[in-house]
Design a protein around this motif. Structure first.
Motif, short mmCIF file in Angstrom:
data_model
loop_
_atom_site.label_atom_id
_atom_site.label_comp_id
_atom_site.label_asym_id
_atom_site.label_seq_id
_atom_site.Cartn_x
_atom_site.Cartn_y
_atom_site.Cartn_z
N LEU A 135 15.18 -2.00 7.93
CA LEU A 135 14.70 -2.40 6.60
C LEU A 135 13.30 -1.86 6.32
N SER A 136 12.45 -1.78 7.35
CA SER A 136 11.08 -1.33 7.13
C SER A 136 10.97 0.19 7.05
N LYS A 137 11.99 0.89 7.51
CA LYS A 137 11.96 2.35 7.50
C LYS A 137 12.29 2.85 6.10
N PRO A 138 11.37 3.59 5.47
CA PRO A 138 11.66 4.06 4.11
C PRO A 138 12.76 5.12 4.14
N SER A 139 13.51 5.17 3.07
CA SER A 139 14.60 6.14 3.00
C SER A 139 14.07 7.55 2.71
N PHE A 140 12.90 7.63 2.11
CA PHE A 140 12.33 8.94 1.78
C PHE A 140 11.08 9.15 2.63
N LEU A 141 11.08 10.23 3.40
CA LEU A 141 9.91 10.57 4.20
C LEU A 141 9.18 11.75 3.56
N PRO A 142 7.86 11.68 3.47
CA PRO A 142 7.13 12.85 2.96
C PRO A 142 7.18 13.98 3.98
N PRO A 143 6.82 15.20 3.59
CA PRO A 143 6.83 16.32 4.54
C PRO A 143 5.82 16.07 5.66
N TYR A 144 6.10 16.66 6.82
CA TYR A 144 5.23 16.47 7.98
C TYR A 144 3.77 16.84 7.71
N PRO A 145 3.48 17.99 7.07
CA PRO A 145 2.05 18.29 6.83
C PRO A 145 1.34 17.19 6.04
N GLN A 146 2.04 16.59 5.10
CA GLN A 146 1.42 15.52 4.32
C GLN A 146 1.17 14.30 5.20
N MET A 147 2.14 13.95 6.07
CA MET A 147 1.95 12.81 6.97
C MET A 147 0.81 13.07 7.96
N ILE A 148 0.69 14.32 8.42
CA ILE A 148 -0.37 14.66 9.38
C ILE A 148 -1.74 14.55 8.72
N MET A 149 -1.87 15.08 7.51
CA MET A 149 -3.16 14.99 6.79
C MET A 149 -3.53 13.53 6.54
N GLU A 150 -2.55 12.74 6.19
CA GLU A 150 -2.78 11.32 5.93
C GLU A 150 -3.23 10.60 7.22
N ALA A 151 -2.62 10.95 8.35
CA ALA A 151 -2.97 10.31 9.62
C ALA A 151 -4.39 10.69 10.05
N ILE A 152 -4.76 11.96 9.89
CA ILE A 152 -6.12 12.38 10.27
C ILE A 152 -7.15 11.70 9.39
N ALA A 153 -6.85 11.59 8.09
CA ALA A 153 -7.79 10.94 7.17
C ALA A 153 -7.90 9.44 7.48
N ALA A 154 -6.82 8.82 7.91
CA ALA A 154 -6.82 7.37 8.16
C ALA A 154 -7.58 7.01 9.43
N VAL A 155 -7.62 7.92 10.41
CA VAL A 155 -8.28 7.61 11.68
C VAL A 155 -9.78 7.46 11.47
N LYS A 156 -10.39 8.30 10.68
CA LYS A 156 -11.81 8.24 10.31
C LYS A 156 -12.74 8.18 11.52
N GLU A 157 -12.52 9.08 12.47
CA GLU A 157 -13.43 9.21 13.60
C GLU A 157 -14.18 10.52 13.44
N ALA A 158 -15.38 10.58 13.99
CA ALA A 158 -16.20 11.79 13.85
C ALA A 158 -15.57 12.97 14.58
N ASP A 159 -14.90 12.69 15.74
CA ASP A 159 -14.31 13.81 16.47
C ASP A 159 -12.94 14.18 15.95
N GLY A 160 -12.34 13.40 15.07
CA GLY A 160 -11.01 13.70 14.56
C GLY A 160 -9.97 12.88 15.28
N ALA A 161 -8.71 13.32 15.20
CA ALA A 161 -7.61 12.59 15.80
C ALA A 161 -6.84 13.51 16.73
N ASN A 162 -6.46 12.99 17.90
CA ASN A 162 -5.66 13.80 18.80
C ASN A 162 -4.18 13.64 18.47
N LYS A 163 -3.35 14.39 19.18
CA LYS A 163 -1.92 14.44 18.87
C LYS A 163 -1.26 13.08 19.02
#
Length: 157
Positions: free
Chosen positions: A6-34
């Motif tokens: 139920l919590s899994k959305p039926s529509f997933l955005p493209p991977y590059p968009q999810m990656i950019m969103e994850a890096i922006a959400a981490v908000k660390e000075a060194d960035g985010a690792n894999k």
């Protein structure tokens, strides 16, 4: 299991968009690792299955090569507009020059090897020999002295 479905959305955005969103959400000075990026994507969009790691690797590499994200010390960063784009370690690649434009005045290629002497040129003056070139003035021969034979029966051979 039903809550995950139920919590899994039926529509997933493209991977590059999810990656950019994850890096922006981490908000660390060194960035985010894999692994941090993967954990964020799974937390937000649910369990994506086994090919998630392979797809994440592929898209991270493609985005890094396309200069969409920066890779510094095993961390991924978003490029900033105020600073220069950081590059990886090592010498930067040479800039390849393309062929000259059509119609450009291009002379014949330079011949290989040493250029020929001009037969009409005057002969070069001879160099004067220096004292070091002629050898020591003491009368001794040049080079290493001869090897002395060992004594046999008290007589030098």
């Amino acid at each position: 299991m039903a809550t995950e479905e139920l919590s899994k959305p039926s529509f997933l955005p493209p991977y590059p968009q999810m990656i950019m969103e994850a890096i922006a959400a981490v908000k660390e000075a060194d960035g985010a690792n894999k692994s941090t990026i993967s954990q964020y994507i799974e937390a937000k969009y649910g369990v994506l299955g086994a090919p998630n790691a392979e797809l994440l690797n592929h898209h991270l590499t493609a985005m890094k090569d396309g200069n969409e994200i920066l890779f510094v010390k095993n961390n991924y960063l978003l490029p900033t507009s105020d600073g220069p784009v950081k590059r990886g370690r090592g010498r930067p690649p040479k800039v390849k020059e393309g062929p000259p434009p059509a119609g450009a005045n291009v002379g014949p290629p330079r011949p290989r090897g040493r250029p020929k002497k001009d037969p009409n040129a005057p002969p070069a003056p001879k160099k004067a020999k220096t004292a070091a070139a002629t050898g020591p003035p003491s009368g001794r021969p040049r080079g290493r002295p001869r090897k002395v034979q060992p004594l046999q029966n008290g007589v030098e051979a």
